[in-house]
Design an enzyme around this catalytic site. Sequence first.
Site, PDB file in Angstrom:
ATOM      1  N   SER A 150       0.822  -1.201   0.000  1.00 40.17           N
ATOM      2  CA  SER A 150       0.000   0.000   0.000  1.00 40.17           C
ATOM      3  C   SER A 150       0.863   1.262   0.000  1.00 40.17           C
ATOM      4  CB  SER A 150      -0.964  -0.037   1.188  1.00 40.17           C
ATOM      5  OG  SER A 150      -1.998   0.915   1.020  1.00 40.17           O
ATOM      6  N   LYS A 202     -21.637  16.345   8.421  1.00 38.03           N
ATOM      7  CA  LYS A 202     -20.695  16.632   9.496  1.00 38.03           C
ATOM      8  C   LYS A 202     -20.456  15.417  10.383  1.00 38.03           C
ATOM      9  CE  LYS A 202     -17.957  19.152  11.902  1.00 38.03           C
ATOM     10  NZ  LYS A 202     -16.625  19.460  11.347  1.00 38.03           N
TER      11      LYS A 202
END
Length: 283
Positions: A150, A202
């Site tokens: 990765s 949010k």
Amino acid sequence: MDEHPVDGSPSPAPAVTAVPEIRVEKAAPASRKRQGSLMWLAVLIAGILLVLAVLVAVYVLTDTDTRGVTVIRIEGSLATSDISDGNIAGSEAIGSQLREAADDPLVEAIVLRVNSPGGTPSSAQEIIRDLEYAKSKKPVVVSMGDIATSAAYYISAHADRIYANPDTFTAGVGVIWEFSDVSSWMENEGYNLSVYKSGSKKDMGSTARSLTEEEQAYAKKVVEDSFETFISDVTTQRAINRADIEDGRVIRGAEAVRMNIVDELGNLNDAIEGAKRLAASRR
């Protein structure tokens, strides 16, 4: 009244007695002798240092095994941090080491010893900027340990050359963003949560609720955009078939060589020797 002889002749001058000259020979001050001794000692030391410097210069220029190689370790999960302790590989700490080695005139090559499962894309990008700075001045070689996947492979792809062991786990090119939802458990337990937010997204990612369809689409776009940056950079740095790595799977070192994901099988010592050869070729 002065008295004069009768015949008028002048009086004889008084006799002068000669005083013998006494010469005193002064001894040289002790401080002057010490100064002379110190001067000769300084000249002797300077001569010895000059000879040693010439011998070292000749040895360095004629013996390729004396070239300096610095090993910098990337171990643990990558994060934007100034700590690098084996568990966390901090981008600031590693970047500082890269720049210090790049600017050190006694270092002719750098080996990154990578043993990391990856981490955040931003931490890899920070290290890559410092790696590119170092690479502009001297060779940078990667030596993979147990795992370099990765974001750790993201960094490795920017090196001049990559070494891995036959069973090193590498590649794993991809981006993941996970969300947990325990709202069912909360409902069964009678656990209530009130949320007041300024925007609809949010509290996106809160474990107290599942994602809305709009949030799922947004998360998918963020992941896809980040992945495109990642894989495009990797395939630009190395001649890799995109179809071979875009599924995000981990690949063994022995197979990775055949796919050009790494350059050569070998351990840390092999990578150091390879870095020396690269430095010699740039002289």
